[in-house]
Design an enzyme around this catalytic site. Structure first.
Site, mmCIF file in Angstrom:
data_model
loop_
_atom_site.group_PDB
_atom_site.id
_atom_site.type_symbol
_atom_site.label_atom_id
_atom_site.label_comp_id
_atom_site.label_asym_id
_atom_site.label_seq_id
_atom_site.Cartn_x
_atom_site.Cartn_y
_atom_site.Cartn_z
ATOM 1 N N ASP A 493 0.809 -1.224 0.000
ATOM 2 C CA ASP A 493 0.000 0.000 0.000
ATOM 3 C C ASP A 493 0.833 1.261 0.000
ATOM 4 O O ASP A 493 0.344 2.337 -0.332
ATOM 5 C CB ASP A 493 -0.797 0.058 1.308
ATOM 6 C CG ASP A 493 -2.090 -0.695 1.233
ATOM 7 O OD1 ASP A 493 -2.571 -0.919 0.118
ATOM 8 O OD2 ASP A 493 -2.608 -1.055 2.304
HETATM 9 C C1 GLC Z 1 -1.120 2.557 6.133
HETATM 10 C C2 GLC Z 1 -0.259 1.495 6.765
HETATM 11 C C3 GLC Z 1 -0.187 0.314 5.893
HETATM 12 C C4 GLC Z 1 -1.570 -0.160 5.616
HETATM 13 C C5 GLC Z 1 -2.427 0.960 5.041
HETATM 14 C C6 GLC Z 1 -3.834 0.484 4.883
HETATM 15 O O1 GLC Z 1 -0.558 2.964 4.954
HETATM 16 O O2 GLC Z 1 1.014 1.954 6.989
HETATM 17 O O3 GLC Z 1 0.538 -0.690 6.529
HETATM 18 O O4 GLC Z 1 -1.524 -1.192 4.714
HETATM 19 O O5 GLC Z 1 -2.392 2.063 5.871
HETATM 20 O O6 GLC Z 1 -4.742 1.474 4.586
HETATM 21 C C1 GLC Z 2 -1.691 -4.001 5.354
HETATM 22 C C2 GLC Z 2 -2.888 -4.003 4.451
HETATM 23 C C3 GLC Z 2 -2.644 -4.878 3.231
HETATM 24 C C4 GLC Z 2 -1.371 -4.479 2.562
HETATM 25 C C5 GLC Z 2 -0.212 -4.476 3.546
HETATM 26 C C6 GLC Z 2 1.062 -3.946 2.954
HETATM 27 O O1 GLC Z 2 -1.530 -5.247 5.915
HETATM 28 O O2 GLC Z 2 -4.025 -4.469 5.133
HETATM 29 O O3 GLC Z 2 -3.715 -4.759 2.323
HETATM 30 O O4 GLC Z 2 -1.139 -5.372 1.521
HETATM 31 O O5 GLC Z 2 -0.535 -3.660 4.656
HETATM 32 O O6 GLC Z 2 1.007 -2.599 2.689
#
Ligand code: GLC
Ligand code: GLC
Length: 822
Positions: A493
């Site tokens: 993300d």
């Molecule tokens: C933030 C977190 C990330 C997560 C994302 C989900 O970016 O750091 O880990 O996956 O939010 O919305």
């Molecule tokens: C969090 C989110 C997942 C994403 C991950 C890496 O676990 O829930 O959707 O893939 O972060 O960013």
């Protein structure tokens, strides 16, 4: 250092002291009504949606830690100075935190028990939610172990939440005036907003006569006091307060006179109830809550016998769920995670997605499209019918162009863009989930179920059509190197290659994506695409759809060519190309030279298995990314903010997506290692992040030793080895898949059950029972050589290869599979 121990026989983790490094929690509830409960009875309860129907209030980020819960006080009314603070204590330690002579908390499957001993008084509380009910039981047993009679008061106390947890925590100009309660026959009813559009209410009931009660927090606590020293408990009496607005609570006093050796059980019920819209009041034109429907429910569970029956039903529910897969290996950590805790955790991720934990506030996130599809890989064998429903819900939110909303709300099942859109990997995960479901169940009909797009009636298309649109979504979005465009981000993300955000506080997830994203590409999505094509082609093969197979086989070959052309860096797979078409995850980068994700997913898709590149990639992972606490996301960590990379470089080095040990990705490497036949290496990675293995370093790890956490601080972090964000993570499902399907090697397939263990060379074998398509498969594995060749015998007959075909399984209650590894 240990704070407790595993009791595998009872499927419990036993916490021996209340002051764990963080609250160590458990979950109550299995369908619509849920609670989070810590080892000191902290936490909260909600109906279906942790934001919109929250029954009790909880304060995140508070001091002292873990404030608000299901509080009980035991007061010694006969003590010499009974009005002194020292005359009462909490049998769950919080909120008084008075040191207890005895304390033990047992977190089990859907229940938590807390034991305490103080001044000759023993108490045991058992918390659980009966199957199918919208109420939580606290069963308290108090025993007088003194040689003289004990005159005690028990006080219960909860703080009601005004339903919408977001509003409750922010909108005080309104919500200090809305609270309403009613008290009748000792039951405290919380009915805020019942006067207008709500037909639901909460209640706190008790099996014993209530000597006094409070519903006003101010009256119970006294001005400027906290839950550790309520004025009412100190005084030995509540004031029967009725609150008008402010903070409605439920507090009850029960008097207990116990002869020496005598014990008494009191049942408290914290419940949620809905009345029909036209039967809200009794009499109908009054403003008095209609209690006719709820009263029988309350009365049923106030009988201790009924509580025990409900508890036994819950125990058999969990017994059945866990029986689907049981193993006996030479390693106790593997056994307890596979047999108990990992299987339990995947069910919790099924119930909660990413909504409510001690790190997810229950307010922010709905069900993630990508997350839910991956969670399903972990729980599909336990609840296949519910997995089917989940798949159809997810597919109904898919967009007509094949893309997906990043999340949907569980109450409405509608997709939304609240946490951003155009994560270009999202739709592909649906194919993996559907394939896993069909392999498990053989329910090929699901492919023909008509499912709408974007919840719009009239757009029905067979689920099979949805899967092809998911693949086409990738193919319609290829970049300059013929690799998939990344969109807002892919699995990571925080790899925001198009956002270029310079506004402080702007959420990366929803910041505008620059330059319509026609340049930045993802090697990870290329790997995921190839994995998805393999699954889809097998599905298409079953349908005789050769035209599609030809089409996607060609597309996958083109994709593979693009990966070797632009996605290979010499010793590992590159991660991406940024918006300037510069590589990310290459030796030419200053920081972020190698990333874990493409090494895992590309090898899982079979890339490089033949030309030696897979081996090289995994060796690079070991050399550059592995640590004793698990494998970090990338190296070197980003030391400063890179506007062209986004949120990944916003975190301090070693945390979260900036080179943390993001546990979700580690199993991809375990699987890849197993595919290469390196069982020792696969298992070493498995052991490093397995929480049970980590139990002896609980003071470093900090999170619960019985469930996985999303992240362990990486080697660049000053707190290397410290975990955060336990419970709700794709880590649960993927580790379950890695150990059961790839290391133990038992995996459902379209045509049968594959048995292809890649276990450590030091293991002489293992046994397992896997319930597959209704048949109990008893599997006995024996190692004779140090390789991974298997010879199978099914019910005494040799079977070629490593697939036990459906013909040997179907219609049998039980089969015996013996496996020799040479
Ligand atoms: C933030 C977190 C990330 C997560 C994302 C989900 O970016 O750091 O880990 O996956 O939010 O919305
Ligand atoms: C969090 C989110 C997942 C994403 C991950 C890496 O676990 O829930 O959707 O893939 O972060 O960013």
């Amino acid at each position: 250092m240990h704070y407790g121990h595993f009791d595998d026989e009872n499927r419990e983790y036993v916490i021996e002291r209340p002051d764990t490094p963080l609250p160590w929690i458990n979950y109550l509830g299995s369908e619509n009504f849920f609670g989070l409960i810590s080892n000191t009875a902290g936490g909260y309860t909600f109906y279906k949606d942790a934001r919109l129907r929250r029954l009790t209030r909880y304060r995140y980020n508070n001091a002292p830690l873990d404030t608000n819960g299901r509080y009980l006080y035991l007061r010694d009314d006969g003590a010499e100075d009974s009005s002194a603070l020292s005359s009462f204590f909490s049998p769950t330690w919080q909120p008084t935190r008075i040191p207890l002579e005895g304390y033990e908390c047992r977190h089990g499957m859907g229940y938590t028990k807390i034991h305490a001993k103080q001044n000759g008084i023993e108490s045991n509380v058992r918390y659980f939610i009966p199957l199918g009910e919208t109420l939580e039981i606290w069963e308290l047993t108090v025993k007088n172990e003194r040689s003289i009679a004990a005159h005690l008061s028990v006080f219960s106390a909860i703080e009601f939440n005004l339903w919408d947890a977001m509003d409750d925590a922010t909108n005080y100009q309104r919500n200090y005036s809305t609270g309403e309660v009613e008290v009748a026959d000792g039951v405290i009813y919380h009915k805020t907003e019942y006067r207008e559009r709500r037909d639901h209410f909460a209640y706190l009931a008790c099996s014993e006569p209530v000597a006094s009660f409070d519903t006003s927090r101010e009256a119970f606590l006294g001005p400027y006091r906290g839950w550790d020293s309520p004025q009412a408990v100190e005084a030995g009496q509540c004031s029967n307060s009725i609150t008008y607005g402010w903070q409605p609570i439920g507090a009850q006093q029960i008097k207990l006179n116990l002869a020496p050796g005598e014990e008494k059980t009191i049942v408290f019920l914290l419940g949620y109830f809905e009345n029909p819209a036209d039967e809200k009041y009794d009499p109908p034109d009054s403003s008095t809550l209609n209690k006719r429907r709820v009263t029988p429910v309350i009365q049923k569970y106030l009988q201790p016998g009924q509580v025990e029956t409900a508890f036994q039903d819950l125990a058999s529910y969990w017994h059945d769920l866990l029986s689907v897969f049981q193993v006996d290996t030479p390693d106790e950590h593997t056994n307890r995670m596979v047999n108990i805790w990992n299987a339990y955790q995947v069910m919790i991720t099924f119930n909660m997605s990413r909504s409510a934990s001690y790190f997810e506030s229950g307010i922010g996130r709905g069900m993630g499209f990508r997350d839910s599809n991956q969670d399903l890989l972990g729980f599909v064998q336990q609840v296949p019918e519910r997995a089917r429903e989940r798949i159809l819900d997810l597919a109904a939110t898919q967009l007509p162009n094949g893309g997906a909303y990043h999340q949907y709300q569980p109450l409405t099942k509608r997709g939304n863009n609240a946490v951003g859109s155009e994560f270009n990997d999202d739709p592909l995960w649906l194919i993996l989930a559907v394939a896993a479901y069909i392999k498990e169940t053989g329910d090929w009909e699901i492919l023909d179920v008509p499912v709408v797009y974007d919840n719009q009636p009239g757009t029905e298309d067979a689920l099979y059509g949805h899967l092809m649109r998911a693949l086409n979504y990738t193919l319609d979005r290829l970049g300059p190197h013929k690799l998939p465009l990344i969109g807002r981000a892919d699995w990571n993300d925080c790899l925001n290659l198009n956002a270029f955000s310079s506004e402080s506080g702007e959420p990366f997830q929803t910041a505008a994506n620059n330059a319509d994203g026609t340049v930045a590409e993802s090697v990870f999505i290329a790997g995921l695409f190839m994995l998805a094509v393999q699954e889809l082609n097998r599905i298409a093969g079953h349908r005789g759809d050769t035209q599609q197979i030809d089409h996607y086989t060609q597309a996958a070959a083109d994709m593979e060519a693009a990966v070797w052309e632009a996605g290979w860096d010499g010793a590992w797979f590159r991660r991406a190309y940024d918006a300037f078409s510069k590589p990310v995850g290459s030796k030419d980068c200053e920081e972020g030279q190698i990333f874990i994700e493409p090494q895992g997913i590309c090898v899982m898709a079979g890339l490089g298995l033949e030309n030696g590149n897979a081996l090289a990639a995994l060796d690079s992972v070991r050399e550059r990314l592995a640590t004793p606490h698990g494998i970090v996301l990338h190296q070197p960590a980003y030391s400063k903010y890179h506007i062209n990379l986004g949120e990944i470089s916003s975190y301090p080095a070693g945390y979260k997506e900036n080179a943390g040990i993001f546990c979700h990705t580690n199993p991809w490497i375990m699987i890849a290692e197993a595919m290469l036949g390196r069982g020792d290496q696969a298992f070493e990675y498995y052991a490093q992040i397995n929480p049970s293995f980590r139990e002896p370093i609980s003071d470093v790890h900090k999170c619960e030793p019985y469930v996985y956490a999303q992240m362990i601080a990486g080697k660049d972090a000053p707190t290397h080895g410290e975990a955060k964000n336990s419970w709700l993570s794709g880590t649960a499902a993927w580790n379950y898949v890695a150990i059961t399907q790839w290391i133990l090697g038992i995996r459902a397939d379209f045509d049968g059950l594959v048995i292809a263990p890649v276990i450590p060379t030091g293991w002489d074998g293992f046994s397992a029972v896997r319930v597959f398509r209704g048949t109990h498969c008893h599997i006995q594995v024996k190692r004779e050589g140090s390789g991974n060749q298997v010879a199978l015998m099914v019910d005494g007959e040799p079977v070629e290869g490593h697939l036990v075909p459906l013909s040997a399984i179907n219609g049998k209650e039980k089969i015996h599979i013996s496996v020799t590894i040479t």
